[in-house]
Write a protein that holds these residues in place. Structure first.
Motif, PDB file in Angstrom:
ATOM      1  N   LEU A  31      26.699  44.033  30.224  1.00  0.00           N
ATOM      2  CA  LEU A  31      27.298  43.031  29.347  1.00  0.00           C
ATOM      3  C   LEU A  31      28.715  43.382  28.916  1.00  0.00           C
ATOM      4  O   LEU A  31      29.131  43.054  27.807  1.00  0.00           O
ATOM      5  N   ASP A  32      29.483  44.060  29.784  1.00  0.00           N
ATOM      6  CA  ASP A  32      30.877  44.295  29.444  1.00  0.00           C
ATOM      7  C   ASP A  32      31.677  43.022  29.685  1.00  0.00           C
ATOM      8  O   ASP A  32      31.205  42.063  30.288  1.00  0.00           O
ATOM      9  N   ASP A  33      32.903  43.014  29.195  1.00  0.00           N
ATOM     10  CA  ASP A  33      33.709  41.795  29.224  1.00  0.00           C
ATOM     11  C   ASP A  33      33.966  41.302  30.639  1.00  0.00           C
ATOM     12  O   ASP A  33      33.949  40.094  30.910  1.00  0.00           O
ATOM     13  N   ASP A  34      34.205  42.242  31.576  1.00  0.00           N
ATOM     14  CA  ASP A  34      34.516  41.845  32.944  1.00  0.00           C
ATOM     15  C   ASP A  34      33.326  41.148  33.595  1.00  0.00           C
ATOM     16  O   ASP A  34      33.472  40.111  34.245  1.00  0.00           O
ATOM     17  N   ARG A  86      30.763  39.698  32.093  1.00  0.00           N
ATOM     18  CA  ARG A  86      30.528  38.419  31.413  1.00  0.00           C
ATOM     19  C   ARG A  86      31.487  37.345  31.936  1.00  0.00           C
ATOM     20  O   ARG A  86      31.096  36.197  32.156  1.00  0.00           O
ATOM     21  N   GLU A  87      32.733  37.742  32.141  1.00  0.00           N
ATOM     22  CA  GLU A  87      33.714  36.781  32.639  1.00  0.00           C
ATOM     23  C   GLU A  87      33.365  36.313  34.043  1.00  0.00           C
ATOM     24  O   GLU A  87      33.464  35.121  34.360  1.00  0.00           O
ATOM     25  N   ARG A  88      32.933  37.243  34.902  1.00  0.00           N
ATOM     26  CA  ARG A  88      32.536  36.880  36.264  1.00  0.00           C
ATOM     27  C   ARG A  88      31.329  35.946  36.240  1.00  0.00           C
ATOM     28  O   ARG A  88      31.236  34.990  37.010  1.00  0.00           O
ATOM     29  N   GLN A 124      30.413  33.920  33.818  1.00  0.00           N
ATOM     30  CA  GLN A 124      30.840  32.612  33.326  1.00  0.00           C
ATOM     31  C   GLN A 124      31.612  31.856  34.401  1.00  0.00           C
ATOM     32  O   GLN A 124      31.449  30.641  34.567  1.00  0.00           O
TER      33      GLN A 124
END
Length: 499
Positions: free
Chosen positions: A52-55, A57-59, A61
């Motif tokens: 659940l790191d930002d990278d 999560r962005e992928r 989404q």
């Protein structure tokens, strides 16, 4: 070897009933759920709690947004919903494709040339649609092509997709189907990189192996990369594959992007040319508001890609009306949002009795008149090419053409459960599993999971296999599917490991 693990706990989703695990991934697990209203089976992709790191999560989404943008296409998996579960994990609710995907099929059976051509045209239409929306897939391979209940290929997993703007660093691509430019120290790629991967996937369906794989040879990542970068594409190795089809693959998988087809649509039209030359029904292009184009009328930017080759006909136009009734039968062609590429065609009455891949969610826009005109134009082009002294006719196909199933789909084949391995004193590992719904004629398709490529699969009759000691160094993992007597099989194989 990549470490395998147990599936994460399925989240509690209001309005959904958990059924079973469908597959495990590096960043997410996929589960089968039963939606209560409307009642249907769906695949739910859930991000792992440890990813659940930002990278990531962005992928995740990005994947949801891109697939939703393209979900109207009949050969792209539909996204129904995206949200965050009560435990904080993001999830996607997707169309459940119950039939065996291409990864399960291409090593286990000899796929007929007409079917592969049909799949190739439909996948090329899906890739072209993504490109027109400004999206590169970047990971086209058999494992990312599922099969719907109506027998249509369905492209999925846009997790590493990118826009068609400036090239970006490629992450997570699959080596056996990747073009040389994505394997370089500084990867770059555009639409022609997807063209290469699309052709490499078609090659795998025909050959039963990845393009540069040496059966029984050294197929390490390093060796595969070296062959992809420097070795010529090996022939498919099947007598029923015409030279014209081999030439399409050779061009689409050229080492340098400038020598490939300029677009996925050019690949689709080249495959249609092969269908016409083999006297098969020509698979329609599934493109948003794409006007029907007669075969042989090549796009201005790539004339050779769609030029018809001459074939011998028994007398002038002999048998055209009755040779192949299916050649002029209307087929449902799905259309989506209007684009500025070309004006929309005049809407024709939808054909009856021919369901599209999603049943009732999409309509047909091209009727029998247009379909017949395309085929007649194709045959006329063939005759003209023959009179002008075209190339020698390709060998007649030996496979029998079987149209996609149009009746009710058979029930999904379950995955084996209780898959576990035990290591013996000699270093070998014996795996056993259980069939939750045994039926007469059931067999089991299994293979050892490796870091690169797809596993080499084999069929066995019993619910156990043994991996020899020389192939079981360190942790060993396998996948197993149930194969019915009618050749239907598990959509998502069971996976298990032994230390």
């Amino acid at each position: 070897m990549t470490a395998r693990r147990e599936a994460s706990a399925p989240p509690d989703l209001p309005g959904y009933e958990y059924v079973r695990v469908l597959g495990l991934g590096g960043f997410a697990d996929v589960f089968l759920y039963r939606q209560h209203l409307p009642r249907r089976d769906v695949a739910v992709k859930v991000l792992l709690a440890g990813s659940l790191d930002d990278d990531v999560r962005e992928r995740f989404q990005t994947e949801a947004n891109l697939m939703a943008q393209l979900s109207h296409h009949p050969s792209i998996v539909t996204i129904h919903h995206a949200a965050i579960a009560a435990d904080g994990r993001p999830f996607l609710v997707m169309e459940y494709c119950s039939r065996a995907g291409l990864a399960e099929r291409y090593r286990a059976e000899r796929m007929p040339v007409p079917e592969v051509l049909r799949i190739g045209v439909r996948l090329a239409s899906a890739v072209e649609t993504a490109h027109r929306a400004g999206i590169l897939h970047r990971d086209i391979k058999p494992a990312n092509v599922l099969t719907t209940d109506f027998g249509w290929p369905a492209l999925t997993d846009f997790g590493i997709a990118a826009t068609t703007g400036p090239p970006a660093q490629t992450m997570g691509m699959s080596i056996p189907w990747s073009p040389p430019e994505l394997l370089a120290e500084h990867p770059t790629g555009d639409e022609r990189s997807d063209v290469y991967a699309l052709a490499a996937t078609i090659y795998s369906l025909l050959a039963g192996r990845t393009p540069f794989e040496l059966p029984g040879g050294n197929n390490s990542a390093q060796q595969l990369v070296a062959r992809i970068e420097r070795s010529p594409l090996p022939p498919v190795g099947r007598e029923d594959v015409p030279p014209q089809l081999q030439a399409v693959l050779d061009r689409a998988m050229a080492k340098h992007p400038s020598r490939r087809f300029a677009s996925a649509m050019a690949v689709a039209r080249a495959l249609q040319e092969v269908e016409a030359a083999l006297r098969l029904p020509v698979t329609p292009l599934d493109l948003p508001d794409e006007p029907p184009t007669a075969l042989g009328a090549a796009p201005s930017d790539d004339e050779d890609a769609t030029r018809l080759r001459g074939i011998a006909l028994p007398g002038p136009l002999q048998g055209l009306a009755g040779h192949d009734e299916d050649a002029t039968r209307a087929r449902a062609v799905v259309v989506g949002r209007p684009t500025l590429v070309a004006p929309a065609p005049v809407q024709q009455p939808a054909p009856t009795g021919v369901p599209d891949r999603a049943g009732t969610r999409r309509g047909a826009r091209v009727g029998a008149v247009i379909a017949g005109a395309v085929v007649l134009a194709a045959v006329a082009g063939v005759v003209v090419a023959s009179l002008r002294g075209g190339d020698a006719p390709p060998p007649a196909p030996t496979d029998t053409f079987a149209p996609p199933q149009t009746g009710p789909a058979a029930g999904p084949v379950p995955a084996p459960h209780s898959l576990a391995g035990t290591r013996a004193g000699d270093g070998s590992v014996t795996f056993t599993w259980q069939n939750p719904d045994p039926q007469d004629g059931d067999r089991y398709l299994w293979g050892v999971l490796a870091v690169t490529g797809e596993p080499t699969l084999a069929l066995v009759d019993e619910e156990r296999v043994t991996v020899p000691a020389d192939q079981a160094t360190g942790e060993v993992c396998i996948q197993v599917s149930i194969v019915r007597a009618d050749r239907s099989s598990t959509a998502r194989p069971a996976q298990g490991c032994a230390p």
